[in-house]
Scaffold this motif. Structure first.
Motif, short mmCIF file in Angstrom:
data_model
loop_
_atom_site.label_atom_id
_atom_site.label_comp_id
_atom_site.label_asym_id
_atom_site.label_seq_id
_atom_site.Cartn_x
_atom_site.Cartn_y
_atom_site.Cartn_z
N ILE A 1 0.63 -1.15 -0.07
CA ILE A 1 0.01 -0.13 -0.04
C ILE A 1 0.86 1.33 0.12
O ILE A 1 0.57 2.47 0.17
CB ILE A 1 -1.15 0.08 1.22
N ASN A 2 2.03 1.05 -0.48
CA ASN A 2 2.84 2.39 -0.29
C ASN A 2 2.35 3.35 -1.31
O ASN A 2 2.52 4.62 -0.89
CB ASN A 2 4.36 1.98 -0.94
N ALA B 1 -0.13 5.60 -0.08
CA ALA B 1 0.39 6.53 1.11
C ALA B 1 1.18 7.95 0.33
O ALA B 1 1.02 8.73 0.83
CB ALA B 1 1.74 5.91 1.99
N ARG C 1 -1.48 10.09 -0.48
CA ARG C 1 -2.04 10.82 0.87
C ARG C 1 -1.11 12.21 1.00
O ARG C 1 -1.35 13.05 1.35
CB ARG C 1 -2.35 9.96 1.95
N ILE D 1 -4.83 5.52 5.14
CA ILE D 1 -4.25 4.27 5.01
C ILE D 1 -4.53 3.06 5.61
O ILE D 1 -4.69 1.97 5.17
CB ILE D 1 -2.71 4.47 5.33
N VAL E 1 4.29 -3.13 3.68
CA VAL E 1 4.61 -1.67 3.71
C VAL E 1 6.11 -1.63 3.59
O VAL E 1 6.62 -2.53 3.95
CB VAL E 1 4.12 -0.89 5.04
N HIS F 1 6.47 7.88 1.69
CA HIS F 1 5.11 7.35 1.54
C HIS F 1 4.68 6.61 2.83
O HIS F 1 4.06 7.30 3.45
CB HIS F 1 5.05 6.15 0.40
N ILE F 2 5.02 5.63 3.14
CA ILE F 2 4.61 4.87 4.38
C ILE F 2 5.38 5.60 5.58
O ILE F 2 6.77 5.60 5.43
CB ILE F 2 4.72 3.28 4.42
N ASP G 1 2.36 5.13 10.73
CA ASP G 1 1.29 4.13 9.73
C ASP G 1 1.56 2.64 10.11
O ASP G 1 0.85 2.07 10.41
CB ASP G 1 1.60 4.21 8.37
#
Length: 237
Positions: free
Chosen positions: A8-9, A12, A15, A25, A42, A50-51, A55
């Motif tokens: 899910i990088n 992020a 975001r 996230i 992640v 990103h992450i 998080d």
């Protein structure tokens, strides 16, 4: 059955482009699980582009599937992983400034360093994976260093696949056989997509897990996250 871990990088990254918490996230990760993902990956980098470390702490108690944290084993990364205790940690040889992971470890040259790091994680009860090229010697030294699994770096496969799938997959099949012979688990990731994933899986059916982020999140812009995860899961059947 080969598991699908969603990286899910990229969520992020979106975001962080605007600040705030949109997209959320944690909610995206929980939705990925709800839609059928077998795990969440992640990759927290030192610059948190990103992450973010926050998080990682927020995700750990809420996830119901496997949590995989990947990154370069600098002291701050090791500290984070030992505190969070994910199900799996994947070691990559990235410099802090790298845009993305673009090579596997030279596990022979860095054998002593990797051995020490892997011992620390193994003693904490965290499954370990080492990011490597499809090279039997690199896999052998990863196993000797104490890795539970290796993750094959699949960008060369993805690049070569459109012109000649058989030639593209050949070194990865041999590498996968080497891992199986050594008795260690096998993951794969980087540039796997709906175009090339099923062929990879059909040729290496004993694959434990694939970690996919960029292509999956990009596909979700068109198909939606739920349908996209369903399509990727279908590639692993």
């Amino acid at each position: 059955m080969t598991k699908l871990s969603v990286n899910i990088n990229k969520v992020a990254t979106i975001r962080n482009a605007r600040g705030g918490n949109v997209p959320d996230i944690v909610q995206v990760a929980l939705d990925c699980e709800k839609f059928g993902a077998d795990g969440i990956t992640v990759h927290p980098r030192p610059d948190e582009r990103h992450i973010r470390r926050a998080d990682v702490y927020a995700l750990r108690p809420l996830l119901h599937t496997e949590f995989n944290i990947e990154g370069y084993p600098a002291p701050e990364f090791i500290d984070l992983v030992l505190k969070v205790k994910p199900h799996q940690v994947t070691l990559v040889p990235d410099e802090p400034s790298q845009l993305t992971s673009n090579s596997g470890w030279d596990t022979k040259t860095h054998f002593q360093f990797l051995s020490e790091v892997l011992d620390e994680f193994n003693n904490a009860g965290i499954r370990t994976s080492v990011f490597v090229a499809p090279d039997a010697e690199m896999i052998e030294h990863a196993a000797k260093a104490g890795a539970d699994r290796v993750e094959l770096y699949t960008e060369p496969y993805a690049t070569a696949y459109p012109k000649n799938p058989e030639a593209a997959i050949a070194p990865f099949v041999e590498a996968a056989k080497a891992a199986r012979h050594l008795g260690i688990g096998l993951n794969a990731g980087h540039d796997l997509s709906l175009v090339n994933l099923n062929y990879f899986y059909k040729n290496i059916s004993w694959l434990d897990e694939v970690s996919i982020g960029h292509a999956l999140i990009s596909d979700a812009l068109y198909m939606g996250l739920e349908q996209t995860i369903r399509e990727y899961k279908n590639c692993l059947r």
